[in-house]
Design an enzyme around this catalytic site. Structure first.
Site: not given
Length: 347
Positions: A116, A205, A297
């Site tokens: 975050a 996420d 990724e």
């Protein structure tokens, strides 16, 4: 006349015509051979019988459930097993009651990591509240929150055995850099802290919400999640990194699936190895002035090509309602939260 020497290969002797004496080469040859091919010494292994003492026994109580049917698979509309015998988890393919009992007896603790950073802290409240409703219900959980704004982490009521652990980290000017640094930070804390506190890590996420049960059925040594945009695509359509100069490069004729970096995990040891490899590759690219097409990724997908996951999660575990809802998707367990990316990133 000169001295004549006869070399007899069959006997291995030298016969000297000058002094009519036998040369003792056979002994020398034999000694040499013996040194090279001497019988290996078998060392007695250390006594490990103590490892068999006090073994944890998983014994299920009496349970009533439908008998599995060998000739009637639970799903015939989707792939349920990879060629390397890793199960693909779909609704209807497992019995959560059995799995819950097995993991409870093992007294497992699960770590859930989220980042975050900057304005992404606004997603924490919904994330944590829905996680308390649906994530690892009945099991011990540590929520590891990486943030540069610890004072803004919301207070959420937690069930017994569940904790929020705030890990303060720095932010970066570019969201791509923040994204790539996830591997470095998960790797660092896996060695420093996680290995002593939890059995498994689930890395997701934060701009998401849990919408249905996500339980121990996902846990394995190393697991990845099928990307919702590519689960039905051919290999040629995968957005792997295709530049050979990058450490994330995957040739066009390789690869099994396209995995999402928004949901992966495994045992702490396996996640440590994965994040270490990816972070090192990212740093090599950075030194060479290269950034993989989809940052971490891309490196995650390269890793999974050559280090096959032991379990794969179906798109039920990572979905975006903006792309519809196909019939094969019986559950939407973890959903993207609608947002304005431009307004959130780099703020």
């Amino acid at each position: 006349m000169g001295c004549t020497v006869v070399l007899c290969f069959s006997l291995g002797y030298f016969w000297s015509m000058s002094n009519y004496t036998w040369q003792e080469t056979p002994v020398k040859i034999f000694n040499t051979v013996r040194k090279i091919y001497s019988k290996p010494q078998i060392l007695r292994p250390p006594n490990r019988t103590h490892l068999l003492e006090n073994l944890l026994e998983i014994e299920l109580p009496r349970m009533i459930y439908a008998k599995p049917q060998v000739l009637k698979p639970p799903r015939n509309d989707v792939l349920m097993m990879t060629p390397w015998f890793a199960p693909i988890v779909w609704e209807g393919t497992y019995n959560l009651d059995i799995l819950n009992e097995q993991f409870r007896q093992r007294n497992v603790t699960v770590g859930l990591t989220v980042f975050a950073i900057k304005k992404y802290v606004v997603f924490l409240k919904t994330f944590l509240e829905t996680a308390e409703m649906y994530f690892m219900v009945g099991h011990k959980v540590n929520y590891y929150i990486f943030t540069d704004r610890p004072q803004e982490v919301p207070k959420v009521e937690l069930k017994e055995g569940r904790n929020v652990v705030v890990l303060q980290v720095q932010n970066y000017s570019r969201w791509q850099e923040i994204s790539m640094r996830r591997m470095e930070m998960i790797n660092h804390f896996s060695k420093k802290q996680f290995i002593n506190e939890v059995d498994y890590l689930v890395c997701v996420d934060v701009d998401m919400r849990f919408n249905d049960l996500v339980g121990v059925e996902i846990l394995s040594n190393l697991f990845g999640t099928l990307h919702p945009g590519f689960y039905g695509s051919e290999r040629r359509s995968f957005t792997y990194e295709r530049r050979p100069a990058s450490q994330a490069y995957v040739p066009h004729d390789e690869g099994d699936f396209y995995y999402a970096a928004a949901f992966f995990g495994g045992t702490v040891k396996e996640v440590y190895k994965l994040t270490k490899k990816c972070h090192e590759a990212i740093m090599v690219d950075k030194d060479n002035g290269i950034e993989a097409i989809w940052q971490e990724e891309s490196h995650l997908n390269k890793y999974f090509v050559y280090h096959k996951p032991t379990k794969i999660l179906s798109p039920e575990y990572l979905w975006d309602d903006n792309i519809g809802r196909p019939e094969i998707l019986r559950k939407r367990r973890f959903l993207a939260v609608p947002k304005n990316h431009t307004a959130i990133r780099n703020k």
